[in-house]
Scaffold this motif. Structure first.
Motif, PDB file in Angstrom:
ATOM      1  N   LYS A 210       0.850  -1.207   0.000  1.00  0.00           N
ATOM      2  CA  LYS A 210       0.000   0.000   0.000  1.00  0.00           C
ATOM      3  C   LYS A 210       0.878   1.246   0.000  1.00  0.00           C
ATOM      4  O   LYS A 210       0.582   2.236  -0.668  1.00  0.00           O
ATOM      5  CB  LYS A 210      -0.898   0.018   1.247  1.00  0.00           C
TER       6      LYS A 210
ATOM      7  N   ILE B  30       2.097   2.166  -3.400  1.00  0.00           N
ATOM      8  CA  ILE B  30       1.062   2.842  -4.202  1.00  0.00           C
ATOM      9  C   ILE B  30       0.938   4.306  -3.748  1.00  0.00           C
ATOM     10  O   ILE B  30       0.904   5.224  -4.576  1.00  0.00           O
ATOM     11  CB  ILE B  30      -0.293   2.103  -4.077  1.00  0.00           C
ATOM     12  N   GLU B  31       0.929   4.492  -2.424  1.00  0.00           N
ATOM     13  CA  GLU B  31       0.843   5.862  -1.879  1.00  0.00           C
ATOM     14  C   GLU B  31       2.016   6.700  -2.364  1.00  0.00           C
ATOM     15  O   GLU B  31       1.860   7.856  -2.773  1.00  0.00           O
ATOM     16  CB  GLU B  31       0.890   5.820  -0.334  1.00  0.00           C
TER      17      GLU B  31
ATOM     18  N   VAL C 204       3.857   6.428  -4.998  1.00  0.00           N
ATOM     19  CA  VAL C 204       3.766   6.815  -6.410  1.00  0.00           C
ATOM     20  C   VAL C 204       2.693   7.895  -6.586  1.00  0.00           C
ATOM     21  O   VAL C 204       2.913   8.899  -7.269  1.00  0.00           O
ATOM     22  CB  VAL C 204       3.490   5.591  -7.313  1.00  0.00           C
ATOM     23  N   LYS C 205       1.553   7.696  -5.910  1.00  0.00           N
ATOM     24  CA  LYS C 205       0.463   8.684  -6.042  1.00  0.00           C
ATOM     25  C   LYS C 205       0.916  10.054  -5.553  1.00  0.00           C
ATOM     26  O   LYS C 205       0.718  11.066  -6.214  1.00  0.00           O
ATOM     27  CB  LYS C 205      -0.741   8.247  -5.202  1.00  0.00           C
ATOM     28  N   ASP C 206       1.540  10.073  -4.371  1.00  0.00           N
ATOM     29  CA  ASP C 206       1.954  11.353  -3.781  1.00  0.00           C
ATOM     30  C   ASP C 206       3.026  12.054  -4.593  1.00  0.00           C
ATOM     31  O   ASP C 206       3.182  13.270  -4.491  1.00  0.00           O
ATOM     32  CB  ASP C 206       2.555  11.137  -2.367  1.00  0.00           C
TER      33      ASP C 206
ATOM     34  N   GLU D  80       3.736  11.725  -8.007  1.00  0.00           N
ATOM     35  CA  GLU D  80       3.611  11.573  -9.463  1.00  0.00           C
ATOM     36  C   GLU D  80       4.408  12.645 -10.219  1.00  0.00           C
ATOM     37  O   GLU D  80       5.174  12.336 -11.140  1.00  0.00           O
ATOM     38  CB  GLU D  80       2.127  11.636  -9.817  1.00  0.00           C
TER      39      GLU D  80
ATOM     40  N   PHE E 226       4.122   7.790 -17.290  1.00  0.00           N
ATOM     41  CA  PHE E 226       3.037   7.195 -16.502  1.00  0.00           C
ATOM     42  C   PHE E 226       2.717   5.788 -17.015  1.00  0.00           C
ATOM     43  O   PHE E 226       2.596   4.840 -16.239  1.00  0.00           O
ATOM     44  CB  PHE E 226       1.782   8.075 -16.531  1.00  0.00           C
TER      45      PHE E 226
ATOM     46  N   LEU F 280       5.097   4.739 -13.758  1.00  0.00           N
ATOM     47  CA  LEU F 280       4.265   4.991 -12.574  1.00  0.00           C
ATOM     48  C   LEU F 280       3.003   4.127 -12.567  1.00  0.00           C
ATOM     49  O   LEU F 280       2.715   3.423 -11.594  1.00  0.00           O
ATOM     50  CB  LEU F 280       3.855   6.466 -12.507  1.00  0.00           C
ATOM     51  N   GLY F 281       2.257   4.202 -13.674  1.00  0.00           N
ATOM     52  CA  GLY F 281       1.002   3.446 -13.758  1.00  0.00           C
ATOM     53  C   GLY F 281       1.263   1.961 -13.661  1.00  0.00           C
ATOM     54  O   GLY F 281       0.546   1.215 -12.978  1.00  0.00           O
TER      55      GLY F 281
ATOM     56  N   MET G 214       1.988   1.013 -10.046  1.00  0.00           N
ATOM     57  CA  MET G 214       0.789   1.026  -9.184  1.00  0.00           C
ATOM     58  C   MET G 214      -0.083  -0.193  -9.480  1.00  0.00           C
ATOM     59  O   MET G 214      -0.617  -0.814  -8.570  1.00  0.00           O
ATOM     60  CB  MET G 214       0.008   2.331  -9.379  1.00  0.00           C
TER      61      MET G 214
END
Ligand SMILES: NC(=O)c1ccc[n+]([C@@H]2O[C@H](COP(=O)([O-])OP(=O)(O)OC[C@H]3O[C@@H](n4cnc5c(N)ncnc54)[C@H](O)[C@@H]3O)[C@@H](O)[C@H]2O)c1
Length: 484
Positions: A35, A38-39, A41-43, A45, A64, A68-69, A72
């Motif tokens: 988790k 994922i966080e 990468v999201k934070d 980007e 992405f 990144l994508g 994730m």
């Protein structure tokens, strides 16, 4: 380097202690880390896209999709599947072993080393890490020194999201890798060139450490124009996307060269031209959509390959280069000499040789005469040709009627064979890649068959012969004295 040696010693000791504590074996810990990836990468980007632009000139959309994508999705797949993956698998034992039972449990190796390459520095670092964490290992990552911004980002950011007693990042180049390789690891996962792969494997052999080597090579693409003529424009688009749309051809699974029948070559070249223009406009250098060659050294290697006069003579499209901007124009060659360097080493750049054959069936022999590639692509609807490709050639994967997409599909194993590597990962295969499959047999003391033990005699020999064949009825007769 003394300080680095100490840092490595300390990191390794801490990771071993963490593993020994049993913390990383818990599914809860594994899920928390997944988790957190994922966080992270999201934070981050925007920052991640920035470093990928600084290191490789990648457009954020490309970054992405490819990094990144992808990461994730990989972490989400592991997160959603972990409960299933960790369940011990019951084995149906033959009756011969009754009443014993059997199962296979996946055990983490322990402390693993991940060495990654520069062309997809985020995904090729984090994706193996996802596998290692899913399987319950502690991990040390060394990303490539040739993508320094991505490497620094990972070294700085990972410790603030993940359990930094279990997951560590060390920055550096070959000298640091050499120090790391002097230590004993429980598993080494390497992405890079076959040349360095040999160094990794030799170092691993010292401690009998299992390795996964994700290497490269020249991936051929067959176009059987007879059977796919109606779809030829989509094919040209897919090949163009594969060659020029992902890190400017600096990808292990990039289309390296195309094999096509002589009669179709000039039409094919004419079809590529408008597609390239539609992707990158009249001035690809300024389009913002062409990734840069990673370093001056890599640029000079490509320019050396292209500057061979015989190769120069084969340029039918593009060919311009700008050393300052580390830019090589999307370029097409027609029949460069087969003994030229460009046809014998992995191109790893935006240059596409088209090699002509009299008959497309000759493509099989052509591919077989070269080292086993990481991927073979073939555009064909001819089932006989497909069967020949599958049965007569060897490669990490075969993709019909598409290119590179197999990498994204985590239901399929990804990895090479021969010079293109060993081992595989992605999806469940990543979990398996970082797990030891331990066989568990639960014996029973209820029955004890004397033929297992000395002293040996003919009765026992007959018993053993029948047991190996699982000839149960004859065994019963033998035991009852009704068979000799
Ligand atoms: N199969 C795959 O998934 C995959 C993906 C990307 C790249 N590749 C392959 O990687 C190659 C390009 O990547 P690269 O240039 O980063 O590869 P490389 O082999 O030069 O470097 C890979 C890693 O090895 C380290 N390294 C370099 N020299 C070393 C040494 N002497 N001892 C120990 N470690 C050393 C580097 O620091 C880096 O972390 C191409 O061949 C490409 O096909 C394969």
């Amino acid at each position: 380097m003394e300080a680095m040696k100490e840092a490595v010693d300390l990191s390794l000791r801490e990771m071993r202690e963490t593993f020994a504590s049993g913390r990383t074996r818990s599914v809860k810990w594994r899920k928390t880390q997944l988790k957190a990836i994922i966080e992270m990468v999201k934070d981050n980007e925007e920052k991640m896209c920035d470093v990928l632009f600084q290191d490789l000139g990648k457009h954020s959309t490309e970054a992405f999709r490819d990094e990144l994508g992808f990461v994730m999705r990989s972490a989400a797949t592991a997160l959603n599947s972990l409960d299933k993956w960790v369940v011990p698998r019951k084995s149906n034992l033959p009756l011969l072993f009754y009443p014993a039972t059997g199962k296979v449990i996946s055990e983490p190796y322990g402390t693993v080393l991940v060495l990654s390459s520069w062309n997809f520095p985020i995904s090729l670092s984090l994706d193996p890490m996802i596998g290692a964490i899913s399987a319950g290992n502690t991990v040390l990552l060394k990303a490539s020194e040739l993508s320094p911004n991505a490497s620094a980002f990972l070294a700085k950011t990972i410790p603030s999201y993940l359990d930094n007693k279990a997951i560590k990042v060390i920055e550096g180049g070959p000298d640091v890798a050499t120090i790391l390789l002097q230590h004993q690891w429980d598993k080494i996962f390497f992405t890079g060139s076959p040349r360095i792969g040999k160094i990794i494997m030799a170092a691993a052999a010292e401690h009998l450490t299992p390795v996964t080597l994700e290497l490269g090579g020249k991936c051929p693409t067959i176009i059987d124009h007879h059977s796919v003529s109606k779809d030829i424009m989509s094919i040209v688009k897919r090949i163009s996307g594969g060659k020029w749309g992902s890190c400017s051809g600096q990808a292990c699974i990039s289309v390296d060269y195309v094999l096509v029948e002589q009669s179709f070559a000039s039409s094919l070249i004419e079809m590529f031209k408008p597609v390239i223009k539609s992707f990158f406009g009249e001035n690809p250098k300024e389009s913002g959509c062409v990734a840069r060659i990673v370093t001056k050294k890599h640029f000079q290697r490509l320019s050396r390959l292209l500057n061979d006069p015989r190769v120069q003579a084969s340029i039918v499209y593009g060919g311009s280069m700008d050393e300052e901007k580390l830019y090589v124009e999307p370029t097409i060659l027609l029949n460069p000499p087969l003994d030229s360097e460009i046809m014998n080493e992995e191109i790893f750049g935006p240059v596409l040789p088209i090699i002509t054959l009299r008959d497309i069936q000759e493509s099989i022999g052509f591919i077989k005469s070269k080292p086993k590639p990481l991927a073979i692509y073939a555009f064909t609807k001819d089932e006989k040709l497909k069967t020949r490709i599958l049965s007569e050639t060897s490669s990490g994967s075969v993709t019909f009627n598409d290119v590179m997409i197999q990498y994204m599909c985590d239901a399929l194993p990804f990895g090479g064979v021969g010079e293109s590597g060993m081992g595989r990962y992605h999806g469940k295969y990543s979990f398996e890649c970082f797990s030891h499959e331990k066989a568990i047999m639960e014996g029973s003391l209820a029955i004890d068959l004397e033929p297992r033990y000395p002293p040996w005699n003919n009765f026992k020999l007959t018993f053993i012969r029948l047991a190996f064949c699982e000839a149960y009825f004859k065994l019963v007769l033998l035991m009852l004295g009704l068979k000799r």
